[in-house]
Write a protein that holds these residues in place. Sequence first.
Motif, PDB file in Angstrom:
ATOM      1  N   ALA A   1       0.783  -1.367  -0.126  1.00 45.90           N
ATOM      2  CA  ALA A   1       0.055  -0.110   0.006  1.00 45.90           C
ATOM      3  C   ALA A   1       0.820   1.297  -0.117  1.00 45.90           C
ATOM      4  CB  ALA A   1      -0.953   0.049   1.259  1.00 45.90           C
ATOM      5  N   CYS A   2       0.362   2.419  -0.435  1.00 47.76           N
ATOM      6  CA  CYS A   2       1.002   3.739  -0.530  1.00 47.76           C
ATOM      7  C   CYS A   2      -0.151   4.674  -0.470  1.00 47.76           C
ATOM      8  CB  CYS A   2       1.845   3.873  -1.507  1.00 47.76           C
ATOM      9  SG  CYS A   2       0.988   3.901  -3.223  1.00 47.76           S
ATOM     10  N   GLY A   3       0.310   5.723  -0.011  1.00 45.17           N
ATOM     11  CA  GLY A   3      -0.766   6.928  -0.154  1.00 45.17           C
ATOM     12  C   GLY A   3       0.056   8.389  -0.508  1.00 45.17           C
ATOM     13  N   PHE A   4      -0.697   9.163  -1.018  1.00 44.56           N
ATOM     14  CA  PHE A   4      -0.061  10.642  -1.275  1.00 44.56           C
ATOM     15  C   PHE A   4      -1.137  11.492  -1.118  1.00 44.56           C
ATOM     16  CE2 PHE A   4       2.304   7.412  -3.904  1.00 44.56           C
ATOM     17  CZ  PHE A   4       3.267   7.700  -3.577  1.00 44.56           C
ATOM     18  N   SER A   5      -0.723  12.817  -1.052  1.00 45.08           N
ATOM     19  CA  SER A   5      -1.793  13.825  -0.860  1.00 45.08           C
ATOM     20  C   SER A   5      -1.275  15.068  -1.609  1.00 45.08           C
ATOM     21  CB  SER A   5      -2.097  14.122   0.704  1.00 45.08           C
ATOM     22  OG  SER A   5      -3.103  15.198   0.847  1.00 45.08           O
ATOM     23  N   ASP A   6      -1.956  16.033  -2.012  1.00 47.45           N
ATOM     24  CA  ASP A   6      -1.407  17.245  -2.699  1.00 47.45           C
ATOM     25  C   ASP A   6      -2.669  18.326  -2.482  1.00 47.45           C
ATOM     26  OD1 ASP A   6      -1.361  19.304  -5.224  1.00 47.45           O
ATOM     27  OD2 ASP A   6       0.412  17.927  -5.256  1.00 47.45           O
ATOM     28  N   ARG A   7      -2.047  19.432  -2.274  1.00 50.25           N
ATOM     29  CA  ARG A   7      -2.962  20.552  -1.716  1.00 50.25           C
ATOM     30  C   ARG A   7      -3.725  21.200  -3.086  1.00 50.25           C
ATOM     31  NH1 ARG A   7       1.233  25.586  -0.389  1.00 50.25           N
ATOM     32  NH2 ARG A   7       1.421  26.317  -2.496  1.00 50.25           N
ATOM     33  N   GLY A   8      -3.214  20.755  -4.181  1.00 52.26           N
ATOM     34  CA  GLY A   8      -3.816  21.026  -5.362  1.00 52.26           C
ATOM     35  C   GLY A   8      -3.134  22.554  -5.937  1.00 52.26           C
ATOM     36  N   GLN A   9      -3.894  23.162  -7.063  1.00 49.93           N
ATOM     37  CA  GLN A   9      -3.271  24.321  -7.611  1.00 49.93           C
ATOM     38  C   GLN A   9      -3.692  25.538  -7.003  1.00 49.93           C
ATOM     39  OE1 GLN A   9      -3.317  23.823 -11.747  1.00 49.93           O
ATOM     40  NE2 GLN A   9      -2.702  21.504 -11.670  1.00 49.93           N
ATOM     41  N   VAL A  10      -4.843  25.547  -6.255  1.00 51.39           N
ATOM     42  CA  VAL A  10      -5.608  26.788  -5.809  1.00 51.39           C
ATOM     43  C   VAL A  10      -5.513  26.866  -4.457  1.00 51.39           C
ATOM     44  CG1 VAL A  10      -8.146  27.833  -5.739  1.00 51.39           C
ATOM     45  CG2 VAL A  10      -7.280  26.608  -7.665  1.00 51.39           C
ATOM     46  N   ARG A  11      -5.890  25.823  -3.589  1.00 55.79           N
ATOM     47  CA  ARG A  11      -5.933  26.060  -2.171  1.00 55.79           C
ATOM     48  C   ARG A  11      -4.407  26.424  -1.455  1.00 55.79           C
ATOM     49  NH1 ARG A  11     -10.612  23.172  -0.179  1.00 55.79           N
ATOM     50  NH2 ARG A  11     -12.139  23.648  -1.864  1.00 55.79           N
TER      51      ARG A  11
ATOM     52  N   ILE B   1       2.031   0.275  -7.807  1.00 55.14           N
ATOM     53  CA  ILE B   1       0.766   1.190  -7.068  1.00 55.14           C
ATOM     54  C   ILE B   1       1.091   2.561  -6.834  1.00 55.14           C
ATOM     55  CG2 ILE B   1      -0.112  -0.860  -5.809  1.00 55.14           C
ATOM     56  CD1 ILE B   1       1.148  -0.218  -3.250  1.00 55.14           C
ATOM     57  N   GLU B   2       2.440   2.616  -6.664  1.00 51.96           N
ATOM     58  CA  GLU B   2       2.805   4.215  -6.542  1.00 51.96           C
ATOM     59  C   GLU B   2       2.718   4.957  -7.855  1.00 51.96           C
ATOM     60  OE1 GLU B   2       4.786   1.505  -5.724  1.00 51.96           O
ATOM     61  OE2 GLU B   2       4.800   1.856  -3.529  1.00 51.96           O
ATOM     62  N   VAL B   3       2.989   4.234  -8.943  1.00 46.82           N
ATOM     63  CA  VAL B   3       2.740   4.924 -10.249  1.00 46.82           C
ATOM     64  C   VAL B   3       1.124   5.274 -10.455  1.00 46.82           C
ATOM     65  CG1 VAL B   3       2.747   4.559 -12.975  1.00 46.82           C
ATOM     66  CG2 VAL B   3       4.493   4.013 -11.355  1.00 46.82           C
ATOM     67  N   PHE B   4       0.414   4.205  -9.887  1.00 46.73           N
ATOM     68  CA  PHE B   4      -1.206   4.210 -10.141  1.00 46.73           C
ATOM     69  C   PHE B   4      -1.469   5.504  -9.219  1.00 46.73           C
ATOM     70  CE2 PHE B   4      -4.904   1.883  -8.342  1.00 46.73           C
ATOM     71  CZ  PHE B   4      -5.872   2.559  -9.190  1.00 46.73           C
ATOM     72  N   ALA B   5      -1.063   5.670  -8.099  1.00 45.78           N
ATOM     73  CA  ALA B   5      -1.635   6.581  -7.049  1.00 45.78           C
ATOM     74  C   ALA B   5      -1.163   7.918  -7.448  1.00 45.78           C
ATOM     75  CB  ALA B   5      -1.196   6.368  -5.678  1.00 45.78           C
TER      76      ALA B   5
ATOM     77  N   VAL C   1      -3.860   3.598  -2.210  1.00 50.94           N
ATOM     78  CA  VAL C   1      -4.001   2.490  -2.941  1.00 50.94           C
ATOM     79  C   VAL C   1      -3.353   1.248  -2.192  1.00 50.94           C
ATOM     80  CG1 VAL C   1      -3.427   1.142  -5.249  1.00 50.94           C
ATOM     81  CG2 VAL C   1      -3.652   3.614  -5.067  1.00 50.94           C
ATOM     82  N   ALA C   2      -4.120   0.170  -2.063  1.00 52.39           N
ATOM     83  CA  ALA C   2      -3.807  -1.031  -1.288  1.00 52.39           C
ATOM     84  C   ALA C   2      -4.021  -2.277  -2.355  1.00 52.39           C
ATOM     85  CB  ALA C   2      -4.480  -1.293  -0.076  1.00 52.39           C
ATOM     86  N   ARG C   3      -2.953  -3.275  -2.735  1.00 55.57           N
ATOM     87  CA  ARG C   3      -3.068  -4.128  -3.514  1.00 55.57           C
ATOM     88  C   ARG C   3      -2.709  -5.592  -2.705  1.00 55.57           C
ATOM     89  NH1 ARG C   3      -0.485  -3.691  -9.057  1.00 55.57           N
ATOM     90  NH2 ARG C   3       1.400  -3.716  -8.238  1.00 55.57           N
ATOM     91  N   VAL C   4      -3.730  -6.845  -3.058  1.00 58.19           N
ATOM     92  CA  VAL C   4      -3.331  -8.016  -2.479  1.00 58.19           C
ATOM     93  C   VAL C   4      -2.508  -8.482  -3.246  1.00 58.19           C
ATOM     94  CG1 VAL C   4      -4.356 -10.007  -1.661  1.00 58.19           C
ATOM     95  CG2 VAL C   4      -5.777  -7.748  -1.766  1.00 58.19           C
ATOM     96  N   THR C   5      -1.293  -9.320  -2.845  1.00 58.49           N
ATOM     97  CA  THR C   5      -0.438  -9.827  -3.355  1.00 58.49           C
ATOM     98  C   THR C   5       0.114 -11.095  -2.616  1.00 58.49           C
ATOM     99  OG1 THR C   5       1.404  -8.861  -2.405  1.00 58.49           O
ATOM    100  CG2 THR C   5       0.729  -7.775  -4.200  1.00 58.49           C
ATOM    101  N   ARG C   6       0.901 -11.832  -3.180  1.00 56.86           N
ATOM    102  CA  ARG C   6       1.625 -13.127  -2.482  1.00 56.86           C
ATOM    103  C   ARG C   6       3.006 -12.888  -2.696  1.00 56.86           C
ATOM    104  NH1 ARG C   6      -2.007 -16.758  -0.964  1.00 56.86           N
ATOM    105  NH2 ARG C   6      -4.162 -16.730  -1.891  1.00 56.86           N
TER     106      ARG C   6
END
Length: 251
Positions: free
Chosen positions: A8-18, A222-226, A246-251
Motif C-alpha cells: 500500500a501507499c498514499g499520497f496527498s496534494d493541496r492542489g493548484q488553488v488552495r 501502485i505508486e505509479v497508479f496513485a 492504494v492497497a493491493r493484495v499480493t503473494r
Amino acid sequence: MGRPKIEACGFSDRGQVRTTNQDAFYVDDRKKFPHIYAVCDGMGGMYGGEQASKRAVEILKDYKDVLKKLSRKKEVLLTALEQLVVKMDQAIVEMSEEKEEKMGTTLALLYIDKEYAVAVNVGDSRIYHINELSCECVTEDDNLCGELLRRGLLNKTGVRGHQGRYQLTQFLGIGNERVKIIPHIKIMEKPQEGDVYLICSDGLNALFDEKRIVGIKKEESIEVFARGMIEQAGSMDGSDNMTVIVARVTR
C-alpha cells in the motif's frame, strides 16, 4: 503459493488553488493482517478543516491496535467501528466548541483481514474495490446527490455537474443531541490476489469515473497508479486538495 499480503501507499496534494491541505490520511505499515487505511477530508475555516481531519486520524491511530485484535470477532468489530466514528465525531464537536469555529471532516476507512474487508464512511470520500471483473464504489456519498440517488430521484449520469455534490448531509463534527452520526458500513468478500482498494477524497472522485480508474490501474506499480491519479486530477482541475491511498493484495 505464498501467503497473501498487502502492499500500500498514499499520497496527498493541496492542489493548484488552495493555500492549505485540509486532507489527512493513514496508511498501515504493519506487514501482518489485518490492515487499516483511512482518508479524511476536512472542512471549516482557514485551519479548522485541517485540524478536524488530523484529529480524526489521531483518534484512529490511538484505537487501531484495539480494532486489530477484534478481527476474529466480526460482530464485535463492527460495533467497535461504529463507536470509533461516534468518538471521532464527539471529539471534533468538542474541539469546534472550544475554538468557537465550525469544523468537520469526512471519513473513509478500510479494514482488510484475510477473510473479509470492511468499508466505513461518513461524508463524500470514497472507497473503490477493483478486480479483474469490475470497479465498484463500495461507499455511500453523504451529500444531496447521494440522497437523491438512493431515493431514485436522480441517476448517476445526472450527478456530474450537479450542485448537490457539494452539499454534505453528514460528516464528522455534525453530531449533537438532535443529530446522531450514522456511518455507512459495508462488509466485503474475502480479498483475492490482484484485488486493488482505492480510497480517495472528493478532490479525486469528483473527476474520475470507474472506467478512468480502471485505465490507470493497469500500471504495474501502485505508486505509479496513485501518483497518476493525482497528476491527472491536477491537470484536469486541481481546485481542491487531493488524497489517495492504494492497497493491493499480493503473494
